[in-house]
Every structure is written in structure tokens, then in C-alpha cells.
Design a protein around this motif. Structure first.
Motif, PDB file in Angstrom:
ATOM      1  N   ILE A  76      40.736  88.175  38.196  1.00  0.00           N
ATOM      2  CA  ILE A  76      40.216  89.003  39.279  1.00  0.00           C
ATOM      3  C   ILE A  76      41.360  89.827  39.861  1.00  0.00           C
ATOM      4  CG2 ILE A  76      39.140  88.993  41.563  1.00  0.00           C
ATOM      5  CD1 ILE A  76      37.737  86.387  40.752  1.00  0.00           C
ATOM      6  N   ASP A  77      41.306  91.123  39.673  1.00  0.00           N
ATOM      7  CA  ASP A  77      42.311  92.044  40.192  1.00  0.00           C
ATOM      8  C   ASP A  77      41.792  92.612  41.506  1.00  0.00           C
ATOM      9  OD1 ASP A  77      44.202  93.926  40.755  1.00  0.00           O
ATOM     10  OD2 ASP A  77      43.898  95.137  38.952  1.00  0.00           O
ATOM     11  N   CYS A  78      42.397  92.189  42.605  1.00  0.00           N
ATOM     12  CA  CYS A  78      41.934  92.637  43.921  1.00  0.00           C
ATOM     13  C   CYS A  78      43.084  93.220  44.745  1.00  0.00           C
ATOM     14  CB  CYS A  78      41.253  91.498  44.668  1.00  0.00           C
ATOM     15  SG  CYS A  78      42.231  89.992  44.811  1.00  0.00           S
ATOM     16  N   HIS A 116      42.271  93.588  48.526  1.00  0.00           N
ATOM     17  CA  HIS A 116      41.116  94.483  48.627  1.00  0.00           C
ATOM     18  C   HIS A 116      39.862  93.605  48.656  1.00  0.00           C
ATOM     19  CE1 HIS A 116      38.158  97.533  47.693  1.00  0.00           C
ATOM     20  NE2 HIS A 116      39.076  98.484  47.581  1.00  0.00           N
ATOM     21  N   PRO A 117      39.193  93.474  49.805  1.00  0.00           N
ATOM     22  CA  PRO A 117      38.109  92.488  49.910  1.00  0.00           C
ATOM     23  C   PRO A 117      36.897  92.791  49.027  1.00  0.00           C
ATOM     24  CG  PRO A 117      38.191  93.867  51.865  1.00  0.00           C
ATOM     25  CD  PRO A 117      39.422  94.177  51.074  1.00  0.00           C
ATOM     26  N   ALA A 118      36.540  94.061  48.884  1.00  0.00           N
ATOM     27  CA  ALA A 118      35.377  94.363  48.044  1.00  0.00           C
ATOM     28  C   ALA A 118      35.679  94.071  46.579  1.00  0.00           C
ATOM     29  CB  ALA A 118      34.968  95.822  48.218  1.00  0.00           C
ATOM     30  N   ARG A 119      36.879  94.399  46.125  1.00  0.00           N
ATOM     31  CA  ARG A 119      37.240  94.097  44.740  1.00  0.00           C
ATOM     32  C   ARG A 119      37.281  92.582  44.513  1.00  0.00           C
ATOM     33  NH1 ARG A 119      41.913  97.040  41.850  1.00  0.00           N
ATOM     34  NH2 ARG A 119      40.562  96.469  40.095  1.00  0.00           N
ATOM     35  N   LEU A 120      37.689  91.830  45.531  1.00  0.00           N
ATOM     36  CA  LEU A 120      37.636  90.370  45.421  1.00  0.00           C
ATOM     37  C   LEU A 120      36.187  89.907  45.294  1.00  0.00           C
ATOM     38  CD1 LEU A 120      38.759  87.476  45.573  1.00  0.00           C
ATOM     39  CD2 LEU A 120      38.677  87.682  48.073  1.00  0.00           C
ATOM     40  N   ALA A 121      35.311  90.391  46.166  1.00  0.00           N
ATOM     41  CA  ALA A 121      33.905  89.974  46.124  1.00  0.00           C
ATOM     42  C   ALA A 121      33.259  90.339  44.792  1.00  0.00           C
ATOM     43  CB  ALA A 121      33.138  90.608  47.279  1.00  0.00           C
ATOM     44  N   TRP A 122      33.538  91.546  44.306  1.00  0.00           N
ATOM     45  CA  TRP A 122      32.948  91.953  43.028  1.00  0.00           C
ATOM     46  C   TRP A 122      33.520  91.129  41.874  1.00  0.00           C
ATOM     47  CZ3 TRP A 122      34.092  97.678  44.618  1.00  0.00           C
ATOM     48  CH2 TRP A 122      33.165  98.060  45.591  1.00  0.00           C
TER      49      TRP A 122
END
Length: 462
Positions: free
Chosen positions: A124-126, A191-197
Motif C-alpha cells: 500500500i503506497d500512501c 495520504h489518507p485517501a490513498r491509505l483507505a483505497w
């Protein structure tokens, strides 16, 4: 006026979610289905719970439903400064659970280790940067508070450095900062959205069935199972985890202890190399200050400054307040930005938004149990929730499964925050408190007395 000019071309939408590579939503649930575990809510707590449940028991049938898109609620909107804290900071943990501190500190370290392990195993790249966390004193009058924080963190084994005004401004150049505390280990930004995705992708790869645009309507107890009615279908499940945080969906009684407060955030345009030189910030820490109405700030991967922290309350807790899609509630926040960084008077803001936080007298995650133990609510994050949500999911699942673990005997797992008065008293109290927070530092008087009174009720706002 400087703030008005900087807000002239702002988009009232979360910067994190404004990306062309956002994943397509999963199909909504239509019709009936069954599951071993139903998770309600597609934010961080729900996604972590889905992953933890499937990794612990791959054969378990897990269904996750989300009312809108994954991460569209609080999880796609925070400042996303990450630390080992699982109880809204060490100071708050000591305030609420002094007998549990040793356990909470150990759990916090284990939680961040599990967090990092999941990022690694699932690739996961966030945009994570592990550069530490800086707490800055605004004005000399706040230096005693900073010293107390240093002593508290050092006493509990944290890798912290106390810096004077000159050293602090060498890290981040602001005329307001008179000192700072730099916590260097296991904290940073992402990056919270990239983490969630990324968590969504991981959950799907493990076999979790995800249905977006599937709002929960009702939950009924049917003996050995519960039935969750959604807009277009039903789920019969043995267990249900309510990961609905400030939205408090799943049972009418949740809101007795949870109030939705809006936290406002501004995002600048990317800074040029010359503008970056004006402020320094070469170590790129996430930053909190010590004001009564605090501000927090961080850099993004492309050198934008996120600047947030002004609270607001709306009667009844609407999902998307109209006011927060206008410049008015962000003007004072913009003015605070330019007082903090007067050397950036040529910068503009590209995005402004608010996010829901779940205010409780605990200021941190708690657990409510319904339908004879078959349904558990895990929520109440009042900030600090990006990494703490994994901890909340873990403890919520353990309670739901009737596990026997030492931490479940601690006060934080067995008790709940105090009851908050209903509307309209909630609205009156909240609006008075927000006004006091806005003006306490400059005007004092009854405002400080009010904030002390609110603190005695369990909300440490002063």
C-alpha cells in the motif's frame, strides 16, 4: 484582504479525494445475503476490521457496507498525522485511564507495528513519511505546557527532543513559535485517501465482499442472528461491527455519548522551492500547536501545506453542511495561517473542507454493545484516528467475538464515555463552547471559566 484573496479560487472539496485515480465504487447491495460478520462503515475502522477478521480466519464470510463511497466520510478528510497514540495522545490517555497507561503504551507500539506490516505485505503506497511529530508552543505562556508534555513523554520512554525558540524556528520558521517538542519515532504523515483505497484493495483481495452506496436503514435482533436492512437489500449476520464513528449509525443510543463536530481544513497550492526556503521545514514533521483553538499543519508529497483546526457544530449533525461549502467558516482559519507564516503572503489556497469528528468525554475510541453482544460499535475518534482506527477495529472485533485477552479487562475496554445532553441543549452548549474557543486566547474572561467548566464535564478543551 489577504485571507479573502487567498480563498478566492478555492474548491470546497477534500484535496485527498480530488484525484482522477480514485477507484470505482463496488456495486451496491441489492437483494438478500448472509454473512458471518457484517461491518457497517467503509472508513478506516471498517476496512481495518475487514482485513483483521479475514487474516485471522480466512474462511469467515465478511461483508462490508458503506453508505456512500469508501473514504468519503471522515477517513478521506483528516490531516493524517500518524503516531503510536491510541487514546488521542499520551496526555489524554493519562487523563482518562491512568491505570491503563502501561498497557495502552504497549498496545500503541504493537498497533503501529501491525499498521506498518500491513502496508508492507499489501504494497500500500500512501505517501507515508516517517519524520516525527512536532508540538509547538505559541507564545511564551505556553512553554510550561510544553515542558509538562516533554516530561510525560520522556517518563514513558518516548524518543523526544525539547527545543527552544531558535531551535524550533530552525525546524519551521514562524514568529509565533517559542519552543517545541519533537517526537521522532513511529510518527509521521501520509495520504489518507490513498491509505483507505489501499486497504479497500487489500480487503477485496482477501475475499471481503464490499458494497458501496448501501446505506444502513435498520438492524433487528432475530435470536441467533441479526438482520440489517439497507436501502435495497438485507444482510443476515451472526455478528455486526458498527464502524460508523461520528455518524453513529446502527443504534439510536449511540448518539447519547457521541456528538458530531466539524473540523475545518485548508490546503495551499504547491510551494515553490523559494517559498519552501522561507519556512524551512526540511524535516517535514507533522505539527500541532498549543493554542486553545489549536491549529495543526503538515506538508504533502508535492509541498502543499495543510492547515487545519477550527471547529464547528451544526444542529443534528448533517452529513454535508451547506455553510462549509462557502468561504465564511474558513476565513479565520486563513487568517491564522498568515499569522503563523507571514512570509507566505503570496500563497493561495486550492481546497477547503470540513470533516466529521466524534466528540465524546473520552476524546478517543470506545465500544458500545447491543443486541445481546451480537452488535458492537467501535468509534469516538476525536482526531488521531488514522492509525488508532486499527486499534479500535481490533478491540471491537475481540469484544464482538467474546475473546479473552488481558487488555479487555482494562478500563478503556470495559467503560464508556459520559452521556451528552440531547438537542437543543447539545447545540446551545456546543455553540457557546465554539465561541469561547475562538476568543479565549484574546479576550479571556467568562470564556476561560466556561472552558474550565466544560473540562470538568469531561471535555479537555482548555
Amino acid at each position: 484582504m489577504l485571507a479573502d484573496r487567498a480563498l478566492a479560487n478555492v474548491t470546497f472539496y477534500p484535496f485527498w479525494l480530488d484525484r482522477p485515480d480514485a477507484p470505482a465504487p463496488q456495486a451496491p447491495l441489492v437483494g438478500r445475503t448472509e454473512a458471518d460478520l457484517l461491518i457497517v462503515g467503509g472508513g478506516f475502522t471498517g476496512l481495518w476490521a475487514a482485513i483483521l477478521a479475514k487474516e485471522a480466519e480466512p474462511s469467515k464470510d465478511v461483508v462490508l457496507i458503506e453508505a456512500e463511497n469508501i473514504a468519503c466520510g471522515a477517513s478521506g478528510r483528516p490531516g493524517a498525522i500518524v503516531s503510536t497514540s491510541v487514546m488521542h495522545g499520551l496526555h489524554n490517555a493519562v487523563r482518562v485511564f491512568p491505570e491503563d497507561i502501561a498497557m495502552l503504551e504497549a498496545l500503541g507500539q504493537a498497533n503501529i507495528a501491525g499498521f506498518l506490516d500491513t502496508l508492507d505485505r499489501h504494497a500500500i503506497d500512501c505517501d507515508a513519511e516517517w519524520n516525527g511529530e512536532l508540538t509547538v508552543a505559541v507564545g511564551k505562556e505556553n512553554l510550561p505546557t510544553l515542558n509538562e508534555e516533554y516530561e510525560l513523554h520522556a517518563r514513558h520512554g518516548h524518543d523526544v527532543v525539547l527545543m527552544n525558540a531558535e531551535e524550533t524556528r530552525g525546524q519551521l520558521a514562524s514568529p509565533l513559535f517559542e519552543g517545541s517538542l519533537w517526537a521522532k519515532k513511529n510518527s509521521g504523515t501520509l495520504h489518507p485517501a490513498r491509505l483507505a483505497w489501499g486497504l479497500k484493495r487489500a480487503a477485496l483481495s482477501l475475499g471481503v465482499r464490499i458494497h458501496e452506496h448501501t446505506p444502513l436503514r435498520d438492524i433487528s435482533d432475530e435470536g441467533s442472528t441479526v438482520v440489517a436492512a439497507t436501502r435495497d437489500g438485507k444482510v443476515r449476520a451472526r455478528k455486526v461491527l458498527l464502524a460508523t464513528n461520528a455518524f453513529a449509525a446502527g443504534h439510536d443510543h449511540i448518539k447519547r455519548r457521541v456528538a458530531m463536530v466539524r473540523d475545518r481544513i485548508l490546503m495551499t497550492e504547491p510551494l515553490t522551492p523559494e517559498q519552501m526556503d522561507r519556512i524551512g521545514w526540511r524535516n517535514r514533521q507533522g505539527v500541532y500547536d498549543t493554542r486553545t483553538q489549536l491549529n495543526y499543519m503538515r506538508l504533502t508529497k508535492d509541498n502543499r501545506i495543510l492547515f487545519g483546526g477550527r471547529l464547528g457544530y451544526f444542529y443534528g449533525g448533517p452529513r454535508d453542511p451547506r455553510l462549509d461549502r462557502t468561504p465564511a467558516p474558513y476565513k479565520r482559519l486563513a487568517e491564522a495561517f498568515f499569522r503563523t507564516f507571514p512570509q507566505l503572503d503570496d500563497i493561495g489556497f486550492t481546497h477547503a473542507w470540513s470533516g466529521p469528528i466524534a466528540l465524546t468525554t473520552r476524546m478517543a475510541v470506545h465500544f458500545q454493545t447491543y443486541h445481546r453482544g451480537k452488535v458492537v460499535y467501535a468509534g469516538g475518534y476525536s482526531g488521531f484516528g488514522v492509525s488508532a482506527s486499527r486499534f479500535g477495529a481490533d478491540i471491537g472485533l475481540a469484544k464482538l467475538n467474546g475473546a479473552t485477552r488481558p487488555e479487555l479487562e482494562c478500563d478503556f475496554a470495559r467503560t464508556m464515555p459520559g452521556i451528552i445532553p440531547p438537542e437543543p441543549f447539545r447545540y446551545i452548549g456546543a455553540r457557546t463552547t465554539m465561541y469561547a474557543l475562538d476568543t479565549a486566547d484574546s479576550k479571556g474572561g467568562w470564556r476561560n471559566l466556561w472552558l474550565k467548566f466544560v473540562g470538568k464535564l469531561g471535555f479537555p478543551l482548555s
